[in-house]
Design an enzyme around this catalytic site. Structure first.
Site, PDB file in Angstrom:
ATOM      1  N   ASP A 289      -6.937  -6.749   0.350  1.00 27.12           N
ATOM      2  CA  ASP A 289      -7.091  -5.309   0.601  1.00 27.12           C
ATOM      3  C   ASP A 289      -7.745  -4.659  -0.623  1.00 27.12           C
ATOM      4  O   ASP A 289      -7.090  -4.474  -1.652  1.00 27.12           O
ATOM      5  CB  ASP A 289      -5.735  -4.677   0.865  1.00 27.12           C
ATOM      6  CG  ASP A 289      -5.832  -3.193   1.215  1.00 27.12           C
ATOM      7  OD1 ASP A 289      -6.963  -2.658   1.183  1.00 27.12           O
ATOM      8  OD2 ASP A 289      -4.790  -2.579   1.500  1.00 27.12           O
ATOM      9  N   ASP A 308       0.032  -3.549  -5.036  1.00 29.64           N
ATOM     10  CA  ASP A 308       0.042  -3.796  -3.593  1.00 29.64           C
ATOM     11  C   ASP A 308      -0.460  -5.193  -3.237  1.00 29.64           C
ATOM     12  O   ASP A 308      -1.663  -5.437  -3.118  1.00 29.64           O
ATOM     13  CB  ASP A 308      -0.789  -2.742  -2.853  1.00 29.64           C
ATOM     14  CG  ASP A 308      -0.427  -2.688  -1.368  1.00 29.64           C
ATOM     15  OD1 ASP A 308      -0.014  -3.726  -0.821  1.00 29.64           O
ATOM     16  OD2 ASP A 308      -0.548  -1.606  -0.775  1.00 29.64           O
TER      17      ASP A 308
END
Length: 441
Positions: A289, A308
């Site tokens: 991502d 993340d």
């Protein structure tokens, strides 16, 4: 985590299947109405409206952004992926609007947040902290992040998952796919079932915070020999499958480097591109991502902060070999070998070659020319993008030539494309060829 104050508004997350389906229905109805209005306007002006022009209006995009921001979860995550993956392919004004999905979303109201944390930590959870900031410092598609201080002095960033996110993944993905089919944007002949299954699998993995904690720990170990890159440490005491606790790391948004000196921007992007190459060719695991919010910069230390790890995933050896073959052909400046490697790896389908071979070759010509230009690559020079966009749009307009690469390649390519978009945002200059050669020897 960012030191900036989050400015989003509180808004209850819809949980039930019927409630979320209703939001999708209103989204579809709004888009359809917008398309009819735009089509009528263009006809009145003597134009022949195209589907793409009627669909991608600021009004439609604004409506989609607002509805997806409210839904959050898989629906918003897919919207973010589309907005980022589209990159330079969207008109600038629409790209800017869709970019809002990569920024702060609505957060949970305090009462809803309290119920979620009481479910995971017990009703007296507040007594376990010396300080817990009720207003989130960040809110995204799957969860929101709060800053906290334990009684023994640990400063933490705590990510709390929105209620109902995990349970709504399959339905949200299916609803988005239905909207694509109904809109006519996706040809019925294209089998997207494997991609949908993979999207559901990855989104389910991202919603498992215990798994993300393990991936964060893994990356901390993999990058232990890289002092200029830092990863938060997992705090196991407060981590559950839907609450992720980690050390708080100060930092500024990576985009703040836009005004930094050229050598600072170049050094940061060199570090990020090297990280992508290490993930692909050394670690065989990648955080796929590339959302800009997943990176922070520490001006006082010069370090890059990685955040993340929900989208971290192992890379199939065949995918690694496909990229190796493609890059080796590209660096050798062999146009035929590049096309053969692209087909073999699954980047390009046989139909596109058969129906648009000349356009594909011209795109290869542009890419190979840029890759083999001596010296640092200037990501701020976007003149070549127009040629790629024009050729790519013509191919994309022919739905019979559409082709879905293997899902593994789509996720890796998303990381590569997102990294390139960030480099363009920072107008960085990096000798990509030299970096790449070091991993292919």
């Amino acid at each position: 985590m960012s030191d900036e104050t989050y400015k989003g508004s509180g808004r209850r997350v819809p949980r039930g299947r019927l409630s979320r389906l209703g939001h999708f229905g209103r989204l579809a109805g709004g888009v359809a109405g917008g398309m009819l209005a735009e089509g009528a306007r263009r006809l009145a002006d003597g134009e022949r409206p195209r589907m793409r022009d009627m669909l991608l209006t600021p009004g439609n995009i604004n409506g989609a952004v607002e509805r997806l921001s409210h839904l959050r979860g898989a629906a918003m995550k897919l919207g973010q992926m589309i907005s980022l993956d589209a990159g330079d392919m969207l008109p600038p004004e629409l790209s800017q609007i869709m970019g809002r999905l990569r920024e702060n979303a609505h957060h949970m109201p305090p009462a809803q947040l309290n119920r979620v944390l009481a479910r995971h930590w017990g009703k007296d959870w507040r007594t376990r902290f010396a300080r817990f900031e009720p207003r989130p410092m960040a809110a995204a598609s799957i969860g929101q992040v709060h800053r906290a201080l334990t009684h023994d002095g640990r400063e933490l960033a705590i990510k709390v998952q929105y209620p109902g996110v995990r349970e709504s993944i399959d339905a949200d993905v299916d609803n988005v796919a239905t909207l694509l089919r109904v809109s006519g944007l996706m040809p019925r002949e294209l089998d997207i079932a494997p991609l949908l299954a993979e999207a559901k699998r990855q989104l389910a993995e991202e919603a498992d915070y215990e798994r993300e904690g393990a991936q964060m720990t893994l990356f901390g170990q993999l990058l232990a020999d890289t002092p200029d890159v830092v990863v938060p440490e997992l705090d196991r005491e407060f981590t559950t499958d839907r609450v992720l606790a980690m050390t708080f790391l100060p930092g500024q948004p990576i985009e703040s480097l836009e005004t930094a000196p050229q050598d600072t921007r170049d050094a940061m992007m060199r570090r990020l591109i090297t990280l992508v190459l290490r993930e692909l060719f050394e670690f065989s695991v990648m955080q796929t991502d590339p959302n800009f919010a997943n990176y922070r910069y520490q001006p006082d230390t010069g370090r890059l902060v990685l955040l993340d790890f929900g989208a971290a995933r192992p890379i199939d050896p065949a995918t690694v070999q496909g990229y190796r073959g493609l890059l080796e052909a590209g660096l050798s400046d062999d146009r035929v070998a590049i096309r053969d490697a692209a087909i073999a790896a699954g980047f390009v389908g046989e139909a596109a070659i058969a129906r648009h071979g000349g356009r594909v070759d011209r795109m290869i010509e542009v890419i190979a020319g840029e890759l083999n230009r001596p010296g640092p690559f200037d990501f701020g020079d976007r003149r070549f993008v127009g040629a790629l966009r024009d050729e790519g749009m013509e191919i994309a307009a022919d739905k019979a030539s559409w082709h879905l690469p293997p899902p593994d390649i789509l996720f890796v390519q998303r990381k590569i494309s997102g990294t390139a978009l960030l480099a363009a945002r920072l107008k960085a200059r990096v000798d990509v060829r030299a970096l790449t050669e070091g991993f292919l020897d």
